[in-house]
Design a protein around this motif. Structure first.
Motif, PDB file in Angstrom:
ATOM      1  N   LEU A 150       0.801  -1.215   0.000  1.00 36.22           N
ATOM      2  CA  LEU A 150       0.000   0.000   0.000  1.00 36.22           C
ATOM      3  C   LEU A 150       0.837   1.269   0.000  1.00 36.22           C
ATOM      4  O   LEU A 150       0.398   2.302  -0.514  1.00 36.22           O
ATOM      5  CB  LEU A 150      -0.952  -0.004   1.196  1.00 36.22           C
ATOM      6  CG  LEU A 150      -2.395  -0.423   0.853  1.00 36.22           C
ATOM      7  CD1 LEU A 150      -2.418  -1.858   0.328  1.00 36.22           C
ATOM      8  CD2 LEU A 150      -3.315  -0.275   2.048  1.00 36.22           C
ATOM      9  N   GLU A 151       2.040   1.206   0.548  1.00 34.56           N
ATOM     10  CA  GLU A 151       2.901   2.390   0.524  1.00 34.56           C
ATOM     11  C   GLU A 151       3.225   2.771  -0.916  1.00 34.56           C
ATOM     12  O   GLU A 151       3.117   3.939  -1.313  1.00 34.56           O
ATOM     13  CB  GLU A 151       4.203   2.128   1.295  1.00 34.56           C
ATOM     14  CG  GLU A 151       5.142   3.330   1.303  1.00 34.56           C
ATOM     15  CD  GLU A 151       6.479   3.027   1.963  1.00 34.56           C
ATOM     16  OE1 GLU A 151       7.372   3.897   1.897  1.00 34.56           O
ATOM     17  OE2 GLU A 151       6.637   1.924   2.535  1.00 34.56           O
ATOM     18  N   GLN A 154       0.033   4.084  -2.784  1.00 33.01           N
ATOM     19  CA  GLN A 154      -0.387   5.427  -2.408  1.00 33.01           C
ATOM     20  C   GLN A 154       0.579   6.492  -2.920  1.00 33.01           C
ATOM     21  O   GLN A 154       0.168   7.603  -3.280  1.00 33.01           O
ATOM     22  CB  GLN A 154      -0.580   5.511  -0.893  1.00 33.01           C
ATOM     23  CG  GLN A 154      -1.746   4.613  -0.431  1.00 33.01           C
ATOM     24  CD  GLN A 154      -2.095   4.758   1.032  1.00 33.01           C
ATOM     25  OE1 GLN A 154      -3.066   5.411   1.382  1.00 33.01           O
ATOM     26  NE2 GLN A 154      -1.289   4.140   1.884  1.00 33.01           N
ATOM     27  N   GLU A 155       1.855   6.165  -2.983  1.00 33.13           N
ATOM     28  CA  GLU A 155       2.819   7.098  -3.582  1.00 33.13           C
ATOM     29  C   GLU A 155       2.518   7.275  -5.071  1.00 33.13           C
ATOM     30  O   GLU A 155       2.577   8.385  -5.611  1.00 33.13           O
ATOM     31  CB  GLU A 155       4.250   6.581  -3.388  1.00 33.13           C
ATOM     32  CG  GLU A 155       4.764   6.614  -1.957  1.00 33.13           C
ATOM     33  CD  GLU A 155       5.114   8.023  -1.494  1.00 33.13           C
ATOM     34  OE1 GLU A 155       4.949   8.969  -2.275  1.00 33.13           O
ATOM     35  OE2 GLU A 155       5.553   8.172  -0.334  1.00 33.13           O
ATOM     36  N   ALA A 157      -0.359   6.922  -6.516  1.00 34.86           N
ATOM     37  CA  ALA A 157      -1.609   7.674  -6.656  1.00 34.86           C
ATOM     38  C   ALA A 157      -1.377   9.169  -6.538  1.00 34.86           C
ATOM     39  O   ALA A 157      -2.015   9.968  -7.241  1.00 34.86           O
ATOM     40  CB  ALA A 157      -2.615   7.200  -5.609  1.00 34.86           C
ATOM     41  N   LYS A 191      -7.863   2.008   4.349  1.00 33.35           N
ATOM     42  CA  LYS A 191      -6.779   2.955   4.073  1.00 33.35           C
ATOM     43  C   LYS A 191      -6.962   3.616   2.714  1.00 33.35           C
ATOM     44  O   LYS A 191      -6.767   4.822   2.558  1.00 33.35           O
ATOM     45  CB  LYS A 191      -5.429   2.231   4.134  1.00 33.35           C
ATOM     46  CG  LYS A 191      -4.980   1.884   5.541  1.00 33.35           C
ATOM     47  CD  LYS A 191      -3.578   1.272   5.539  1.00 33.35           C
ATOM     48  CE  LYS A 191      -3.122   0.974   6.964  1.00 33.35           C
ATOM     49  NZ  LYS A 191      -1.741   0.413   7.001  1.00 33.35           N
ATOM     50  N   LEU A 192      -7.331   2.825   1.730  1.00 35.28           N
ATOM     51  CA  LEU A 192      -7.539   3.382   0.396  1.00 35.28           C
ATOM     52  C   LEU A 192      -8.741   4.321   0.374  1.00 35.28           C
ATOM     53  O   LEU A 192      -8.756   5.317  -0.362  1.00 35.28           O
ATOM     54  CB  LEU A 192      -7.728   2.259  -0.622  1.00 35.28           C
ATOM     55  CG  LEU A 192      -6.534   1.310  -0.824  1.00 35.28           C
ATOM     56  CD1 LEU A 192      -6.884   0.245  -1.869  1.00 35.28           C
ATOM     57  CD2 LEU A 192      -5.286   2.078  -1.242  1.00 35.28           C
ATOM     58  N   ASN A 195      -7.767   7.807   1.328  1.00 37.36           N
ATOM     59  CA  ASN A 195      -6.795   8.487   0.466  1.00 37.36           C
ATOM     60  C   ASN A 195      -7.525   9.348  -0.563  1.00 37.36           C
ATOM     61  O   ASN A 195      -8.225   8.856  -1.431  1.00 37.36           O
ATOM     62  CB  ASN A 195      -5.920   7.445  -0.234  1.00 37.36           C
ATOM     63  CG  ASN A 195      -4.716   8.077  -0.913  1.00 37.36           C
ATOM     64  OD1 ASN A 195      -4.830   9.080  -1.602  1.00 37.36           O
ATOM     65  ND2 ASN A 195      -3.555   7.481  -0.707  1.00 37.36           N
ATOM     66  N   ASN A 197      -6.361  10.917  -3.034  1.00 39.16           N
ATOM     67  CA  ASN A 197      -5.809  10.824  -4.384  1.00 39.16           C
ATOM     68  C   ASN A 197      -6.394   9.648  -5.162  1.00 39.16           C
ATOM     69  O   ASN A 197      -6.115   9.487  -6.339  1.00 39.16           O
ATOM     70  CB  ASN A 197      -4.286  10.674  -4.317  1.00 39.16           C
ATOM     71  CG  ASN A 197      -3.620  11.882  -3.701  1.00 39.16           C
ATOM     72  OD1 ASN A 197      -3.774  12.992  -4.187  1.00 39.16           O
ATOM     73  ND2 ASN A 197      -2.902  11.676  -2.599  1.00 39.16           N
ATOM     74  N   ILE A 198      -7.194   8.832  -4.483  1.00 35.96           N
ATOM     75  CA  ILE A 198      -7.787   7.644  -5.102  1.00 35.96           C
ATOM     76  C   ILE A 198      -9.278   7.862  -5.290  1.00 35.96           C
ATOM     77  O   ILE A 198     -10.001   8.162  -4.341  1.00 35.96           O
ATOM     78  CB  ILE A 198      -7.514   6.399  -4.230  1.00 35.96           C
ATOM     79  CG1 ILE A 198      -6.012   6.095  -4.222  1.00 35.96           C
ATOM     80  CG2 ILE A 198      -8.305   5.205  -4.728  1.00 35.96           C
ATOM     81  CD1 ILE A 198      -5.604   5.033  -3.225  1.00 35.96           C
TER      82      ILE A 198
END
Length: 609
Positions: A150-151, A154-155, A157, A191-192, A195, A197-198
């Motif tokens: 996930l790191e 997310q980067e 994204a 978590k997503l 975020n 950005n998602i």
């Protein structure tokens, strides 16, 4: 329209596997599939065309592995921009205006490696080049697929959103509902969801259709973002030197419609899926209520003229009189023949009449099969035997004008009891390439008939005298998403439904729970329980796996599995049906019993006890 907004408006069909298709086209597995965008663009274009022709609303670029780390082993790390640009350009030039192109990006990170302060910058640089190339070539957004860290996701994204791209973030999980790094699926989705950005979340790869359904059921309500689902075509088997995926397109499509029913807004395929899977799935999914846009029908509340008098529901037919006077009604379902010879059907009807059955249910093209017109069969049955019929009438095969004409004509011919249903998509039947009309669904047609009963047609013209049709609708007590089924049932009730017949009930507790929920919602119409006496293990498995809306519990499968002879199978099936009938008796207003394989004596045996 932005793809995310479009998904919110209506579920979209995504394409299937690119790598599987490239391999099937004879390209060796040690080839860099992404480089084919430059060295063999016609091949990639042809695959896109196959998916578009199959019914895909969204195609993904052939750029899954076109990052610095995966291209490096082919000596191509200096061609990231060129390969990605070419991949998006091919897809955009192939796709018509109504098909979206998503830039497909897979992870740089591999299992067992470690993300450090140094290599994360190298990873981010690779994504920046990749995303810029995809945007420059006109991609409608970015779809990150098969991520498990996930790191890294997310980067990536963050970078995609910096280019003002729509972002779908899809992760891969094992059958244990964990990422390959051991993160629980629920925690990953939460978590997503947080975020910004998602824009949409997805699950893809690793597992097949059934396992994906159980995972989706667990997590889809954890986010309000659109959800995309892309299972593999089952688990591959090694046959003659090739990895072959054994899941059939029909099996795949069955699960895909369930994904949509529980809320998925994007459905596609991952490893092993082909244009055949997407074609089967697209035809099934796009015919579902909630996906296809239906014509709007307004319900009139009172007769449109003081001179028009709507008939009381209990006076509409003999069946209605029994139903609303508190008697337990009985009916047997008999399917019209495939040939023009109707006498065997009439013989079965007379057998039911002698047994004291109240009505004969006549299905309308069950399982999307073609038979004698159910309406014509019902007219002949009533004329020749004097038995009342309950005509199933589905919305699949006729436009709105044709349906109203049929309803009026059927009533004029003496048919007073209707069961209004949306109908199975053609993909489930003998004519998979036939066109499904579905101008309206069961809710809309219920409003049409209600209006005819109150003296108005679909154009608002006065119908005097009005029809006096008893309006029945279907209900599924074992629906995957029971709250959505209750809402759909409520909409039918509000539209004018006067009673309901359920799908075959093999779990009494599920029916009782459904009735309780319906009553709490304010649905107060009579319920006629559908009952299907099983005759064999094969029969039970077919209903469990192949018939939409039917749930056969494992305990009943085990009971039928004990049958050693044909006679044992029939005996166990009748006993199970009677047990269910007795358990639900205080809570229902009657029973519709199916005659398995046309064996009316089995249905009569269930009803006479």
């Amino acid at each position: 329209m932005n793809i995310i907004k479009k998904m919110i408006e209506t579920p979209l069909v995504f394409d299937g596997a690119m790598g599987t298709m490239i391999y099937q086209k004879g390209i060796f597995i040690n080839t860099c599939f992404d480089e084919l965008n430059i060295t063999n663009p016609k091949l990639i274009k042809s695959i896109h065309e196959e998916y578009i022709n199959a019914g895909a609303d969204v195609i993904l670029t052939n750029t899954f592995g076109a990052n610095k780390f995966k291209l490096k082993k082919y000596g191509l790390s200096d061609k990231i921009y060129e390969i990605n640009y070419a991949g998006a350009k091919i897809a955009k030039e192939t796709a018509p205006e109504n098909v979206y192109v998503m830039g497909c990006i897979g992870p740089c990170y591999t299992k067992g490696s470690v993300i450090t302060a140094e290599n994360i910058n190298e990873i981010k640089d690779s994504y920046e080049v990749q995303i810029k190339a995809l945007k420059d070539a006109g991609a409608d957004g970015i779809m990150f697929e098969s991520f498990f860290n996930l790191e890294e996701l997310q980067e990536a994204a963050v970078i995609a959103k910096s280019f003002d791209m729509s972002v779908i973030a899809s992760i891969s999980c094992t059958k244990e509902h964990e990422t390959r790094e051991g993160l629980n699926i629920k925690n990953a989705i939460l978590k997503l969801d947080l975020n910004k950005n998602i824009d949409a979340i997805g699950l893809n790869c690793v597992i097949g259709p059934h396992a994906m359904l159980t995972m989706l059921e667990e997590v889809i309500n954890l986010t309000s973002k659109p959800f995309v689902v892309e299972p593999n075509a089952g688990n591959p088997e090694y046959i003659d030197g090739r990895m072959i995926y054994m899941t059939t397109p029909e099996y795949f499509a069955t699960y895909c419609q369930n994904y949509v029913r529980i809320g998925a807004r994007g459905i596609g395929g991952c490893c092993g899926t082909t244009p055949l899977h997407i074609k089967e799935m697209a035809g099934t999914v796009k015919a579902l209520t909630g996906v296809k846009k239906h014509l709007k029908i307004n319900k009139i509340q009172i007769p449109v003229s003081n001179e028009i008098k709507a008939a009381p529901k209990e006076e509409k037919s003999n069946f209605a009189k029994k139903l609303f006077n508190g008697q337990k009604v009985t009916s047997v379902e008999i399917t019209p023949p495939r040939s023009v010879v109707i006498k065997p059907m009439l013989d079965k009807v007379l057998q039911c009449k002698e047994a004291g059955i109240n009505a004969i249910n006549i299905p309308d093209g069950p399982r999307a099969s073609s038979r004698i017109s159910s309406m014509a069969a019902a007219i002949v049955v009533e004329r020749e035997t004097g038995m009342e019929t309950i005509l199933h009438y589905c919305c699949r095969d006729r436009n709105l004008i044709g349906m109203q004409s049929d309803i009026l004509g059927g009533f004029a011919a003496g048919l007073k009891n209707y069961l209004i249903i949306t109908g199975d998509p053609p993909k489930l039947g003998d004519y998979p390439d036939a066109t499904a009309v579905f101008d309206i669904d069961a809710v809309g047609l219920t409003k049409v008939v209600h209006n005819l009963n109150n003296g108005a047609d679909i154009a608002g013209n006065i119908i005097n005298p009005p029809t006096s049709i008893l309006i029945g609708v279907g209900a599924n007590p074992c629906a995957i998403e029971i709250e959505k089924e209750i809402n759909h049932f409520y909409n039918k009730f509000e539209a004018g439904a006067e009673y309901a017949i359920t799908q075959p009930v093999f779990d009494a507790d599920a029916l009782l729970s459904f009735i309780d929920k319906a009553q709490k919602r304010g649905i107060n119409i009579p319920i006629v329980a559908g009952i299907w006496p099983l005759v064999s293990l094969k029969n039970a498995l077919f209903l469990k796996n192949e018939v939409p809306g039917v749930v056969v519990p494992d305990k009943l499968i085990k009971i039928m599995g004990k049958a050693k002879t044909k006679e044992d199978g029939i005996k166990y099936g009748i006993e199970a049906a009677i047990e269910i009938k007795e358990k639900i008796a205080p809570f229902v207003n009657g029973y519709q019993v199916s005659a398995p394989f046309g064996k009316v004596d089995i249905a009569v045996e269930v009803l006479k006890t």
